[in-house]
Design a protein around this motif. Structure first.
Motif, PDB file in Angstrom:
ATOM      1  N   UNK A  88       0.770  -1.177   0.058  1.00  0.00           N
ATOM      2  CA  UNK A  88       0.124   0.002  -0.117  1.00  0.00           C
ATOM      3  C   UNK A  88       0.756   1.193  -0.181  1.00  0.00           C
ATOM      4  N   UNK A  89       2.172   1.226   0.446  1.00  0.00           N
ATOM      5  CA  UNK A  89       3.044   2.456   0.657  1.00  0.00           C
ATOM      6  C   UNK A  89       4.092   2.249  -0.529  1.00  0.00           C
ATOM      7  N   UNK A  90       4.136   3.278  -1.194  1.00  0.00           N
ATOM      8  CA  UNK A  90       5.432   3.518  -2.132  1.00  0.00           C
ATOM      9  C   UNK A  90       6.151   4.343  -1.609  1.00  0.00           C
ATOM     10  N   UNK A  91       7.646   4.189  -1.832  1.00  0.00           N
ATOM     11  CA  UNK A  91       8.750   4.694  -1.403  1.00  0.00           C
ATOM     12  C   UNK A  91       9.530   5.182  -2.272  1.00  0.00           C
ATOM     13  N   UNK A  92      10.108   6.227  -2.449  1.00  0.00           N
ATOM     14  CA  UNK A  92      11.122   6.668  -3.536  1.00  0.00           C
ATOM     15  C   UNK A  92      12.374   7.167  -3.291  1.00  0.00           C
ATOM     16  N   UNK A  93      13.255   7.208  -4.047  1.00  0.00           N
ATOM     17  CA  UNK A  93      14.732   7.513  -3.615  1.00  0.00           C
ATOM     18  C   UNK A  93      15.133   8.318  -5.097  1.00  0.00           C
ATOM     19  N   UNK A  94      16.298   8.974  -4.906  1.00  0.00           N
ATOM     20  CA  UNK A  94      16.962   9.342  -6.247  1.00  0.00           C
ATOM     21  C   UNK A  94      17.674   8.461  -6.944  1.00  0.00           C
ATOM     22  N   UNK A  95      17.500   8.633  -8.305  1.00  0.00           N
ATOM     23  CA  UNK A  95      18.118   7.694  -9.265  1.00  0.00           C
ATOM     24  C   UNK A  95      19.438   8.542  -9.411  1.00  0.00           C
ATOM     25  N   UNK A  96      20.592   7.886  -9.796  1.00  0.00           N
ATOM     26  CA  UNK A  96      21.889   8.252 -10.184  1.00  0.00           C
ATOM     27  C   UNK A  96      21.717   9.748 -10.684  1.00  0.00           C
ATOM     28  N   UNK A  97      21.076   9.801 -11.845  1.00  0.00           N
ATOM     29  CA  UNK A  97      20.766  11.052 -12.621  1.00  0.00           C
ATOM     30  C   UNK A  97      20.042  12.305 -11.668  1.00  0.00           C
ATOM     31  N   UNK A  98      19.002  11.700 -10.788  1.00  0.00           N
ATOM     32  CA  UNK A  98      18.509  12.388  -9.907  1.00  0.00           C
ATOM     33  C   UNK A  98      19.638  12.992  -9.043  1.00  0.00           C
ATOM     34  N   UNK A  99      20.478  12.212  -8.378  1.00  0.00           N
ATOM     35  CA  UNK A  99      21.500  12.706  -7.326  1.00  0.00           C
ATOM     36  C   UNK A  99      22.434  13.699  -8.114  1.00  0.00           C
ATOM     37  N   UNK A 100      22.650  13.269  -9.220  1.00  0.00           N
ATOM     38  CA  UNK A 100      23.598  14.290 -10.133  1.00  0.00           C
ATOM     39  C   UNK A 100      22.998  15.572 -10.222  1.00  0.00           C
ATOM     40  N   UNK A 101      21.644  15.677 -10.553  1.00  0.00           N
ATOM     41  CA  UNK A 101      20.992  16.820 -10.601  1.00  0.00           C
ATOM     42  C   UNK A 101      20.708  17.375  -9.288  1.00  0.00           C
ATOM     43  N   UNK A 102      20.421  16.975  -8.271  1.00  0.00           N
ATOM     44  CA  UNK A 102      20.486  17.409  -7.165  1.00  0.00           C
ATOM     45  C   UNK A 102      21.680  18.230  -6.488  1.00  0.00           C
ATOM     46  N   UNK A 103      22.792  17.587  -6.875  1.00  0.00           N
ATOM     47  CA  UNK A 103      24.243  18.191  -6.802  1.00  0.00           C
ATOM     48  C   UNK A 103      24.154  19.658  -7.575  1.00  0.00           C
ATOM     49  N   UNK A 104      23.831  19.535  -8.799  1.00  0.00           N
ATOM     50  CA  UNK A 104      23.899  20.742  -9.509  1.00  0.00           C
ATOM     51  C   UNK A 104      22.932  21.999  -8.931  1.00  0.00           C
ATOM     52  N   UNK A 105      21.762  21.651  -8.417  1.00  0.00           N
ATOM     53  CA  UNK A 105      20.826  22.437  -7.955  1.00  0.00           C
ATOM     54  C   UNK A 105      21.712  22.963  -6.649  1.00  0.00           C
ATOM     55  N   UNK A 106      21.972  22.025  -5.782  1.00  0.00           N
ATOM     56  CA  UNK A 106      22.737  22.636  -4.473  1.00  0.00           C
ATOM     57  C   UNK A 106      23.624  23.538  -4.885  1.00  0.00           C
TER      58      UNK A 106
END
Length: 147
Positions: A88-106
């Motif tokens: 019933x519960x969906x949990x999510x994490x960053x993909x490698x692409x998402x991790x790279x993107x977050x670093x750029x944003x930070x």
């Protein structure tokens, strides 16, 4: 004075909630991401394995809207769904692409804050950090915060 504290906090939250500020940040980070999804990937970075319900609650949008946006972020490779222990519960994490993107944003966010606080001395910046960390701890129920 308490109302003035609230008003100042309200203005800060308003600043960080502005779509235009998110657009500027994404442009500066050279990230092609839909503006409404920025709070989602930033929250997932801050809380890996967060559920869709928790995301909706923390971002202040309804569950179905967040669920649709998360589906798009998974389809486009920004997020990954974690293994489901509870169907019933969906949990999510960053993909490698998402991790790279977050670093750029930070990095872009750091540069933007640095520009805005350019007239603050190092001592003022240190004091601001101390007060904000203490406020964050207290607002999140950690009354025994120690400096």
């Amino acid at each position: 004075m308490d109302n003035q504290i609230f008003e100042a906090l309200f203005e800060i939250v308003t600043f960080f909630s502005r779509t235009e500020e998110d657009r500027k940040l994404l442009k500066e980070a050279h990230v092609k991401l839909d503006t409404p999804t920025l709070p989602i990937i930033m929250r997932v970075d801050h809380q890996p394995g967060i559920s869709i319900g928790e995301l909706a609650d923390q971002i202040g949008r309804n569950h179905s809207s967040i669920s649709r946006q998360v589906d798009k972020l998974i389809e486009t490779g920004w997020l990954e769904e974690t293994e489901r222990r509870d169907k019933r519960v969906r949990r999510v994490i960053l993909s490698p692409r998402g991790q790279q993107t977050v670093q750029q944003i930070k990095l872009a966010r750091e540069a933007a804050i640095r520009r805005r606080l350019a007239k603050y001395s190092d001592a003022d910046r240190g004091e601001l950090l101390r007060v904000l960390q203490r406020l964050s701890a207290v607002l999140n129920g950690n009354d025994d915060y120690e400096e």
